[in-house]
Design a protein around this motif. Structure first.
Motif, PDB file in Angstrom:
ATOM      1  N   MET A   1     -24.810   6.728 -32.811  1.00  0.00           N
ATOM      2  CA  MET A   1     -23.711   5.753 -32.622  1.00  0.00           C
ATOM      3  C   MET A   1     -24.284   4.390 -32.243  1.00  0.00           C
ATOM      4  N   TYR A   2     -23.741   3.352 -32.888  1.00  0.00           N
ATOM      5  CA  TYR A   2     -24.162   1.983 -32.616  1.00  0.00           C
ATOM      6  C   TYR A   2     -23.779   1.592 -31.193  1.00  0.00           C
ATOM      7  N   ASN A   3     -24.727   1.182 -30.396  1.00  0.00           N
ATOM      8  CA  ASN A   3     -24.417   0.759 -29.037  1.00  0.00           C
ATOM      9  C   ASN A   3     -25.334  -0.384 -28.610  1.00  0.00           C
ATOM     10  N   PRO A   4     -24.867  -1.622 -28.801  1.00  0.00           N
ATOM     11  CA  PRO A   4     -25.723  -2.765 -28.453  1.00  0.00           C
ATOM     12  C   PRO A   4     -25.942  -2.895 -26.950  1.00  0.00           C
ATOM     13  N   PHE A   5     -25.152  -2.155 -26.164  1.00  0.00           N
ATOM     14  CA  PHE A   5     -25.263  -2.279 -24.705  1.00  0.00           C
ATOM     15  C   PHE A   5     -26.266  -1.299 -24.106  1.00  0.00           C
ATOM     16  N   SER A   6     -26.860  -0.471 -24.953  1.00  0.00           N
ATOM     17  CA  SER A   6     -27.836   0.492 -24.457  1.00  0.00           C
ATOM     18  C   SER A   6     -29.042  -0.239 -23.867  1.00  0.00           C
ATOM     19  N   ILE A   7     -29.573   0.293 -22.772  1.00  0.00           N
ATOM     20  CA  ILE A   7     -30.815  -0.265 -22.227  1.00  0.00           C
ATOM     21  C   ILE A   7     -31.867   0.835 -22.200  1.00  0.00           C
ATOM     22  N   SER A   8     -31.723   1.722 -23.183  1.00  0.00           N
ATOM     23  CA  SER A   8     -32.626   2.854 -23.303  1.00  0.00           C
ATOM     24  C   SER A   8     -34.064   2.380 -23.455  1.00  0.00           C
ATOM     25  N   GLY A   9     -34.964   3.020 -22.693  1.00  0.00           N
ATOM     26  CA  GLY A   9     -36.384   2.675 -22.777  1.00  0.00           C
ATOM     27  C   GLY A   9     -36.788   1.504 -21.904  1.00  0.00           C
ATOM     28  N   LYS A  10     -35.813   0.860 -21.257  1.00  0.00           N
ATOM     29  CA  LYS A  10     -36.156  -0.273 -20.393  1.00  0.00           C
ATOM     30  C   LYS A  10     -36.420   0.197 -18.967  1.00  0.00           C
ATOM     31  N   THR A  11     -37.327  -0.501 -18.301  1.00  0.00           N
ATOM     32  CA  THR A  11     -37.606  -0.225 -16.893  1.00  0.00           C
ATOM     33  C   THR A  11     -36.995  -1.345 -16.056  1.00  0.00           C
ATOM     34  N   ILE A  12     -36.124  -0.955 -15.135  1.00  0.00           N
ATOM     35  CA  ILE A  12     -35.343  -1.938 -14.373  1.00  0.00           C
ATOM     36  C   ILE A  12     -35.562  -1.738 -12.876  1.00  0.00           C
ATOM     37  N   LEU A  13     -35.939  -2.803 -12.188  1.00  0.00           N
ATOM     38  CA  LEU A  13     -36.052  -2.748 -10.724  1.00  0.00           C
ATOM     39  C   LEU A  13     -34.782  -3.328 -10.104  1.00  0.00           C
ATOM     40  N   ILE A  14     -34.220  -2.612  -9.147  1.00  0.00           N
ATOM     41  CA  ILE A  14     -32.962  -3.034  -8.513  1.00  0.00           C
ATOM     42  C   ILE A  14     -33.155  -3.099  -7.001  1.00  0.00           C
ATOM     43  N   THR A  15     -32.912  -4.259  -6.416  1.00  0.00           N
ATOM     44  CA  THR A  15     -33.004  -4.357  -4.953  1.00  0.00           C
ATOM     45  C   THR A  15     -31.623  -4.117  -4.341  1.00  0.00           C
ATOM     46  N   GLY A  16     -31.629  -3.664  -3.121  1.00  0.00           N
ATOM     47  CA  GLY A  16     -30.364  -3.329  -2.470  1.00  0.00           C
ATOM     48  C   GLY A  16     -29.707  -2.140  -3.151  1.00  0.00           C
TER      49      GLY A  16
END
Lengths: 250, 76, 241
Positions: A1-16
């Protein structure tokens, strides 16, 4: 399924990431396929967040860090892998009238809301810890941008400075194709509980100022953050994304 | 913490009302200038002066300065 | 989910049709007039995505045609979840060289036609107690530029309309937002010479023009539940200016 909002494969650092919007962002980012690195001063909070993230997707990690301590920040940056996304979400509120603001209040609020994200972001950039095309998102506020409410001056000041810093990042970091944006929420249902003096009547009066007639849920702010992390927003940088149900229109 | 010091601390947060008017029986939310800002000022000032952190609920539940003083004392 | 998109026969509108169809939306694809190429393309796009796409035709200067076109959609009795007001025209001209009649025409297309469509569709959305309206603004309506008096003012008007409607329609569960694109690589932009295109690209922090899909995806975001608390917002998609 087409999903431009996917962040699959990304590494994300989140503070708090141990509570509120940071926790929601961690949960939704992981649902959208990202590997998340959680940062908070409160280990219990982080563990609670981790427990709500799908356990089957391995690779998530966390750091217990006091972002006000430059030594701790340095070792975090030293240790962390390269990032596709950074969510500078950590923050603290303050409800003192201007004339009762003490220097220690200033140092704490500006220190955590403005200085800490700036030091962390600058250092990550300096140490080349952002991958090409990375996205930086700041949890700023409507306060200091559109709304100036009594006893909120210090918080407003710290967040408007943060908004300004986010725009400077957009200008300077673009050479590495790094985008930088803010989300600017109005009142979120998490803040309400922390708020020192909000009676039921005051709440009813305040919520009338919102065209959608309700406050935001933390997930709704998190979803906007995740949009800015995704490639669907690849031409958006230097923007202040209002997530306010229309509150700024008043 | 003395009641008189407490009254003085509360009274200082008002702009229009004469400090002499305040007694333990004063219904401090009845003044025309009362607002959420006054409330937050009292919370901050009591914190600074006596190191006691009142909550919004303490203000809401109090009618007179004596009520508020007792709420503060309970936290001392 | 069903969406009305205007100006589907070229540029950003075309990208919108592709993006919304791929995401599973059924589409009423509005354009000025029928061509074989357009209808074949709509049919292929619909088949590929497994949705329906219906062509609707009206000239934006023709009030009766607009009303009739939108009425056709409403008469189908299906829910209208999203309205994307994408259609518009762009002109460049200094005041001294502009005819007021031409500017009136521009406003008729960019502003009044949009207002008319919203007026009809929002009534239906209000009955549904749910809806989402996305209007195409422009950076030209935020940053003043010589030669953009007509286009810039019309887009500024669109963005103010967006904010007013967000307040007016928000309590009925209808979110109203706008997108303000910077220069985007479309057929329209090739009216400029290459050195001008380079200059436009260099004005953005990302040092490039935007892609049509990058606008369409922002519209898809605003339409989605992901944007459930975003109302009255103008999202700048300009690579940082």
């Amino acid at each position: 399924m087409y999903n431009p909002f996917s962040i699959s494969g990304k590494t994300i650092l989140i503070t708090g990431a141990g509570s509120g919007i940071g926790r929601s962002t961690a949960i939704i980012a992981s649902q959208m396929g990202a590997t998340v690195i959680l940062v908070d001063i409160n280990e219990e909070g982080i563990k609670e967040t981790l427990s709500r993230i799908d356990e089957h997707k391995a690779g998530h990690s966390y750091y217990v860090v006091d972002l006000m301590d430059s030594k701790e920040v340095e070792s975090l940056v030293e240790d962390v892998v390269c990032l596709d996304g950074l969510v500078n979400n950590v923050g603290i509120s303050n409800t003192r009238p201007l004339h009762l603001i003490r220097e220690e209040d200033f140092n704490l609020v500006v220190g955590l809301n403005t200085k800490a994200p700036m030091i962390l972001t600058n250092l990550l950039y300096k140490k080349k810890k952002f991958n090409k095309g990375a996205s930086i998102v700041f949890t700023s506020s409507l306060a200091g941008l559109y709304t100036f409410t009594p006893a909120n001056g210090l918080y407003s000041l710290s967040k408007s400075a943060l908004t300004s810093y986010a725009k400077s990042c957009a200008v300077e970091f673009a050479v590495r194709e790094i985008r930088s944006n803010c989300v600017n929420p109005s009142m979120v249902n998490t803040h309400l509980k922390e708020s020192l003096s909000f009676s039921e009547d005051e709440y009813k009066k305040d919520v009338e100022k919102y065209p959608l007639k309700r406050y935001a849920e933390p997930e709704e702010v998190a979803k906007a953050i995740v949009f800015l992390l995704s490639d669907a927003s690849s031409y958006i940088t230097g923007h202040t994304l209002l997530v306010d149900g229309g509150r700024s229109l008043k | 913490m003395e009641i008189n010091d407490f009254i003085k601390c509360v009274a200082e947060q008002y702009e229009e009302v004469d400090a002499q008017e305040f007694t333990p029986e004063t219904k401090f939310k009845m003044f025309e200038e009362w607002s959420s800002l006054t409330s937050l000022s009292i919370i901050a000032a009591v914190d600074d002066e006596f190191g006691i952190t009142l909550k919004g609920d303490d203000i809401r539940n109090a009618t007179t300065i004596q009520d508020l003083f007792e709420a503060a004392e309970a936290k001392a | 989910m069903n969406v009305i998109i205007t100006g589907c026969n070229r540029g950003i509108g075309k990208a919108m049709v592709e993006v919304f169809a791929s995401a599973g939306y059924n589409i009423w694809a509005c354009a000025r007039k029928a061509t074989l190429e357009y209808e074949v393309w709509l049919k292929d796009t619909a088949e590929e995505a497994g949705v329906w796409i219906k062509p609707i035709y009206f000239e934006l200067t023709d009030t009766e045609a607009i009303n009739a076109g939108i009425q056709t959609i409403i008469d189908e009795g299906q829910s209208i979840d999203v309205l994307v007001n994408n259609a518009g025209i762009s002109t460049v001209g200094l005041l001294s060289m502009s005819k007021v009649e031409d500017i009136e025409h521009l406003f008729a297309v960019n502003y009044f036609a949009m207002l008319r469509i919203i007026q009809k569709v929002s009534k239906k959305m209000a009955r549904q107690r749910k809806g989402c309206i996305i209007n195409m603004g422009s950076i030209a309506g935020i940053e003043p530029q010589p030669g953009k008096i007509a286009y810039g003012s019309s887009k500024a008007a669109v963005m103010m309309m967006t904010k007013c409607l967000a307040k007016e329609l928000g309590p009925m569960g209808i979110r109203v937002n706008a997108i303000a694109p910077g220069p985007i690589e479309t057929e329209m932009i090739h009216q400029y010479k290459d050195d001008m295109l380079e200059k436009l690209a260099s004005e953005s922090s990302l040092r490039r023009l935007g892609k049509k899909e990058e606008i369409a995806q922002v519209a898809l975001f605003l339409a989605s539940e992901q944007a459930s608390y975003i109302n009255g917002e103008i999202i700048k998609v300009d690579g940082g200016r």
